[in-house]
Design an enzyme around this catalytic site. Structure first.
Site, PDB file in Angstrom:
ATOM      1  N   HIS A   1      -1.954   7.792   0.982  1.00  0.00           N
ATOM      2  CA  HIS A   1      -2.269   7.783   2.412  1.00  0.00           C
ATOM      3  C   HIS A   1      -3.269   8.898   2.768  1.00  0.00           C
ATOM      4  O   HIS A   1      -3.215   9.506   3.836  1.00  0.00           O
ATOM      5  CB  HIS A   1      -0.974   7.950   3.226  1.00  0.00           C
TER       6      HIS A   1
ATOM      7  N   LYS B   1       0.851  -1.202   0.000  1.00  0.00           N
ATOM      8  CA  LYS B   1       0.000   0.000   0.000  1.00  0.00           C
ATOM      9  C   LYS B   1       0.884   1.248   0.000  1.00  0.00           C
ATOM     10  O   LYS B   1       1.807   1.352   0.814  1.00  0.00           O
ATOM     11  CB  LYS B   1      -0.892  -0.018   1.242  1.00  0.00           C
TER      12      LYS B   1
END
Ligand code: FMN
Ligand code: 173
Length: 419
Positions: free
Chosen positions: A314, A290
């Protein structure tokens, strides 16, 4: 990808619901597979509205955000915020695409389901890993997990959660859950927490790459606020045998020393691609990375035997001026070359965002702040309402755009917005 198995958004895993939002009129899972979920939700709102029970939370995402901000402490509000330029870019990138709806395509039967790593999920929507959720509601992650379980939507547990992954998992039946790993300097803790996640039924490991240090965050600095300083968000660490073995005294006896140890191991800027091999050998679960934004990093991921990517900045919380996730998506999709699924988060606010991300090649999206706003406003029922509204919107918008399922969407479903 889209079979006709009933695995729908309308099937509650849990019985009681203070705010009734989820069950479609017929109350069956197959009804939702037949695409009635959006209409059922809509008519429920209209009927309840006539009875004087309007939806408990604002339906519009911006109004929802404002309402949530009004009930949060200034510290929590500051913590949820991010860098203004990157957050704006995330939203603008979605607005820069338009859906071109198609007509007369027989969309009475719709299926929102997707398959990821061989598992069927009710919709291409997961709940993004978000740490320290008790700063907005005392029930935190437990409330969120129960709400997600109502719909069978997968939740990604954060390493930095207010409740331990076991505590959170305990309340969600066998509804799907994944685990997000913050790769600390303590390899013993990393190994232990991944083993715990496996034991708690997590179906994938999501390694977050973009937060090996917390960024320079103006509001937190001004508020002199970091939840961890008070020990909030450290449940997975404090309950972990490997972490505890690294302390002279248990966290219950000396919490300050335990917090200091956490701060000592959290930052890990020395990590490199080579380190991923260790994890690859440790778990059989699919591993996703991620925070991928550059196509070369997507290629490095494939070289390391990674199973999936999450394109993300994020939520605009790390690098001010970073490329938006949606703008980064096409090049990452190209680099992934269909070998692994690519997911996306950062800026998903409404159903049309999910459709745009899918049309540009993402297999699924992770919903972030919007469910936290629901949590802040109404705990479990608030999250359930936010998720139910999103799924209803998704069902209706997919059909109104001319599609019966997500596999039918592609780049030709969109055009660049004329400005
Ligand atoms: C308060 C907050 C805490 C977060 N904590 C984590 C975390 O613990 N682990 C992680 O991988 N991402 C974390 N994220 C990032 C989310 O997973 C996700 O990438 C982001 O929220 C997506 O952006 P959006 O909320 O604007 O849609 C956090 C985000 C927020 C807002
Ligand atoms: O604040 C964050 O964005 C985040 O990801 C995080 C990092 C450490 C602990 C809790 C949340």
């Amino acid at each position: 990808m889209n079979d006709n198995q009933p695995h729908g958004v309308g099937a509650p895993v849990q019985a009681s619901a203070p705010v009734q939002i989820s069950a479609p009129a017929s109350g069956t899972a197959s009804a939702s597979a037949a695409g009635s979920f959006g209409l059922a939700r809509q008519s429920q709102i209209f009927q309840d509205g006539l009875k004087g029970v309007l939806p408990a939370l604002p339906v519009d995402p911006q109004a929802l955000e404002q309402a949530a901000q009004a009930v949060m402490t200034p510290q929590a509000r500051g913590y949820l915020d991010g860098m203004p330029g990157t957050m704006r870019a995330n939203l603008d990138a979605f607005a820069a695409w338009n859906i071109v709806p198609r007509m007369l395509r027989g969309v009475q039967t719709r299926d929102l389901g997707v398959t990821l790593f061989g598992r069927q999920y009710p919709a291409p929507v997961l709940l993004a890993p978000i740490g320290v959720q008790s700063i907005v509601h005392p029930e935190g992650e437990k409330a969120v997990a129960r709400a997600a379980a109502t719909f069978g939507l997968p939740v990604v547990f954060s390493t930095a959660s207010s409740f331990s992954l076991e505590q959170t998992a305990a309340g969600m039946g066998d509804s799907p859950r994944w685990f997000q790993l913050y790769w600390s300097k303590s390899q013993a803790f990393n190994a232990s927490v991944v083993t715990r996640a496996e034991a708690a039924g997590c179906e994938a490991i999501v390694v977050t790459l973009d937060t090996f240090m917390l960024a320079w965050r103006p509001l937190d600095l001004q508020n002199a606020y970091l939840p961890f300083m008070q020990g909030v968000g450290l449940a997975n660490y404090f309950s972990d045998p490997a972490f505890r073995a690294e302390l002279a005294e248990p966290p219950e006896q000396n919490p300050q020393a335990a917090v200091r140890h956490f701060l000592g191991i959290f930052n890990n800027p020395a990590l490199t691609w080579d380190d991923l091999r260790w994890l690859r050998e440790r778990t059989k679960l699919p591993i996703l990375l991620k925070g991928i934004l550059h196509p070369d990093d997507a290629r490095c991921s494939l070289d390391c035997g990674i199973d999936g990517l999450v394109v993300s900045n994020h939520g605009g919380r790390q690098v001010e001026g970073a490329i938006s996730a949606l703008d980064a998506l096409p090049a990452v999709i190209e680099a992934a070359a269909g070998r692994v699924p690519v997911l996306l988060d950062s800026g998903v606010r409404r159903a049309s965002d999910v459709i745009k991300a899918r049309a540009l090649g993402a297999q699924a999206v992770l919903l972030g702040r919007p469910y936290l706003w629901g949590l802040a406003l109404g705990g479990e029922a608030g999250v359930r309402e936010v998720l139910g509204n999103l799924l209803a919107d998704l069902d209706l918008t997919l059909g109104l755009s001319g599609y019966r399922n997500f596999a039918e969407l592609d780049r030709s479903s969109l055009v660049r917005a004329a400005r």
